[in-house]
Design an enzyme around this catalytic site. Sequence first.
Site, PDB file in Angstrom:
ATOM      1  N   GLU A 210     -24.495  -7.953  10.735  1.00  0.00           N
ATOM      2  CA  GLU A 210     -25.913  -8.546  10.946  1.00  0.00           C
ATOM      3  C   GLU A 210     -26.848  -7.713  10.093  1.00  0.00           C
ATOM      4  OE1 GLU A 210     -26.554 -11.507  12.283  1.00  0.00           O
ATOM      5  OE2 GLU A 210     -24.655 -12.096  13.142  1.00  0.00           O
ATOM      6  N   CYS A 244     -35.815  -7.915  11.103  1.00  0.00           N
ATOM      7  CA  CYS A 244     -35.067  -8.388   9.725  1.00  0.00           C
ATOM      8  C   CYS A 244     -35.283  -9.440   9.164  1.00  0.00           C
ATOM      9  CB  CYS A 244     -33.507  -8.248  10.472  1.00  0.00           C
ATOM     10  SG  CYS A 244     -33.203  -9.372  11.873  1.00  0.00           S
TER      11      CYS A 244
HETATM   12  P1  NAD Z   1     -29.250   1.346   9.780  1.00  0.00           P
HETATM   13  O1  NAD Z   1     -28.184   0.955   9.104  1.00  0.00           O
HETATM   14  O2  NAD Z   1     -29.948   2.920   9.423  1.00  0.00           O
HETATM   15  O3  NAD Z   1     -28.782   1.686  11.275  1.00  0.00           O
HETATM   16  C1  NAD Z   1     -27.976   0.984  12.133  1.00  0.00           C
HETATM   17  C2  NAD Z   1     -26.901   1.635  13.094  1.00  0.00           C
HETATM   18  O4  NAD Z   1     -26.148   2.316  12.120  1.00  0.00           O
HETATM   19  C3  NAD Z   1     -27.415   2.845  13.778  1.00  0.00           C
HETATM   20  O5  NAD Z   1     -27.177   2.522  15.323  1.00  0.00           O
HETATM   21  C4  NAD Z   1     -27.252   4.074  13.197  1.00  0.00           C
HETATM   22  O6  NAD Z   1     -26.786   5.086  13.852  1.00  0.00           O
HETATM   23  C5  NAD Z   1     -25.643   3.679  12.689  1.00  0.00           C
HETATM   24  N1  NAD Z   1     -25.525   4.497  11.411  1.00  0.00           N
HETATM   25  C6  NAD Z   1     -26.764   4.826  10.430  1.00  0.00           C
HETATM   26  N2  NAD Z   1     -26.321   5.364   9.449  1.00  0.00           N
HETATM   27  C7  NAD Z   1     -24.811   5.635   9.416  1.00  0.00           C
HETATM   28  C8  NAD Z   1     -23.665   6.129   8.938  1.00  0.00           C
HETATM   29  N3  NAD Z   1     -23.665   6.727   7.874  1.00  0.00           N
HETATM   30  N4  NAD Z   1     -22.355   5.704   9.233  1.00  0.00           N
HETATM   31  C9  NAD Z   1     -22.340   5.171  10.336  1.00  0.00           C
HETATM   32  N5  NAD Z   1     -23.379   4.617  11.312  1.00  0.00           N
HETATM   33  C10 NAD Z   1     -24.507   4.907  10.602  1.00  0.00           C
HETATM   34  O7  NAD Z   1     -30.357   0.428  10.223  1.00  0.00           O
HETATM   35  P2  NAD Z   1     -31.709   0.435  10.969  1.00  0.00           P
HETATM   36  O8  NAD Z   1     -32.633   1.331  10.171  1.00  0.00           O
HETATM   37  O9  NAD Z   1     -31.353   0.971  12.309  1.00  0.00           O
HETATM   38  O10 NAD Z   1     -32.301  -0.938  10.929  1.00  0.00           O
HETATM   39  C11 NAD Z   1     -32.856  -1.535   9.898  1.00  0.00           C
HETATM   40  C12 NAD Z   1     -31.933  -2.504   8.925  1.00  0.00           C
HETATM   41  O11 NAD Z   1     -31.382  -3.246   9.917  1.00  0.00           O
HETATM   42  C13 NAD Z   1     -32.686  -3.508   8.182  1.00  0.00           C
HETATM   43  O12 NAD Z   1     -32.058  -3.494   6.967  1.00  0.00           O
HETATM   44  C14 NAD Z   1     -32.678  -4.756   8.791  1.00  0.00           C
HETATM   45  O13 NAD Z   1     -33.095  -5.874   8.176  1.00  0.00           O
HETATM   46  C15 NAD Z   1     -31.290  -4.605   9.591  1.00  0.00           C
HETATM   47  N6  NAD Z   1     -31.507  -5.503  10.619  1.00  0.00           N
HETATM   48  C16 NAD Z   1     -30.684  -6.656  10.676  1.00  0.00           C
HETATM   49  C17 NAD Z   1     -30.607  -7.649  11.944  1.00  0.00           C
HETATM   50  C18 NAD Z   1     -30.178  -8.828  11.603  1.00  0.00           C
HETATM   51  O14 NAD Z   1     -29.869  -9.461  12.587  1.00  0.00           O
HETATM   52  N7  NAD Z   1     -29.538  -9.365  10.640  1.00  0.00           N
HETATM   53  C19 NAD Z   1     -31.531  -7.370  12.717  1.00  0.00           C
HETATM   54  C20 NAD Z   1     -32.340  -6.056  12.613  1.00  0.00           C
HETATM   55  C21 NAD Z   1     -32.221  -5.321  11.655  1.00  0.00           C
END
Ligand code: NAD
Length: 455
Positions: A210, A244
């Site tokens: 997602e 998102c």
């Molecule tokens: P992110 O990708 O930075 O982090 C998401 C998760 O991944 C966190 O739990 C984090 O700890 C983990 N993570 C971060 N870097 C990592 C790595 N290098 N290796 C492994 N795990 C890692 O995203 P965010 O900043 O928490 O959220 C924002 C993004 O999420 C935006 O792009 C938004 O559009 C998207 N989003 C999508 C939805 C959807 O339902 N499609 C919903 C909410 C947010």
Amino acid sequence: MSEIKSIINRAKEAFDSGRTRPYEFRRKQLIQLRKMMEENGDKIAGALYDDFKKPKFESYVTEINLCIGEINGMLHNLKEWMAPESREKGLVTFFDKVQVRSDPLGVVLVIGAWNYPINLTLAPLVGVIAAGNCGVIKPSELSIKSATAMKELVEQYLDPECYPVIIGGVPETTEILSQKFDHIMFTGSTGVGKIVYQAGAKFLTPVTLELGGKSPVFIDDTVDMKLVAKRILWGKCVNAGQTCIAPDYVLCNKEVQRKLIEASKQVVEEWYGRNVLKSEDYPRIINNNHYKRVTNYLKDGRIAFGGETKEDERFIAPTILVDVKPDDSVMKDEIFGPVLPIVNVNSAKDAVDFINSRPKPLSLYVFTNNTQVQELILNNTSSGSAVVNDTLLQFAVESLPFGGVGDAGTGHYHGKYSFDNFSHKKAVLIKNYNPIGEAVASARYPPYTDKKMNF
Ligand code: NAD
């Protein structure tokens, strides 16, 4: 790190014990999860306020109540969805049972994002539980107060061996991803989504992604602009734009742009007063890095409205940018903040071309009373979801799948889609020894005579 491995192993052992499979267990865990939300609403809302000043009303509406709704829908349908589904039979299987059964997958890893830390972690968990799985939950470390509250509550209300919560950032998540799961459900950015997908591929683990992206809005001149401004600004100001599926940018002609800006000024003042900074109904940006990232976008184009910021509070006012060029950074990255750029197009067809020249959006919003324009855009674009004449509400419609396409993700959840996403659809054929059936089916046995060939 060795603790992470043993937590995951305990979840695997719990699944292997078979205790998550019976209907009664699933039902009890879902009821417990609902009780947890109902008894601790204010505690959860308090944690969200501490994380980014999320207003209590928004916490209930967009996090707590949505999760409760998801649980209620699941409880209502669970027995029916768990039951084997009969399928059409042929001549050879006429006396047999032909079924699809929904098997649990095993241990599902749920990795959540920070922007709706409760909903985006626990709503998938509802599907994980309902489908009879164990689930290891890894909330985002950026919304640490919510993550800590969730760990304390989930492990208190649910079976803690089956549904452990692991708090941690990149090193911990990397360690978790080095283990084998039966499914991974990831909500987050497209960049990290690629890392998660690769980690799953090593074990051939199915992955639901997602992800994010830019969700466009097209507006034509057939609409009531004050109402449209309300619906777009609501989508852009809830959670301070850190959603998102928030409307990311607007496509419209110059005259529609002028009316939208006028209407938006009125709406923002009606909602938050003359000084948005003082409003208790408007959240903050999650951390300094994101604050800097979003304020940088204010350098693109020209500020038509808003633009006020306050660094020590991580405050950015609702802002509209005009004279924006398609290759400005605000039009390249997902904004994920309360900044709304407008790009001028002369027609719905131009809007379609613009949208199709970019990665597929997570959501697409169209504001028009002209059904031909609605159909033109719906039929000639591809996006995870599409809404005509509103924003965000598709997320709350339980009967609709929620998910992305292309760079915005793969797989769906919510309601039945969640149950199916976290189940294996097992094809089952139960033959019997009926002599007529056997006579028909025995044509398969050698010798392969000419008579059989001509049958
Ligand atoms: P992110 O990708 O930075 O982090 C998401 C998760 O991944 C966190 O739990 C984090 O700890 C983990 N993570 C971060 N870097 C990592 C790595 N290098 N290796 C492994 N795990 C890692 O995203 P965010 O900043 O928490 O959220 C924002 C993004 O999420 C935006 O792009 C938004 O559009 C998207 N989003 C999508 C939805 C959807 O339902 N499609 C919903 C909410 C947010």
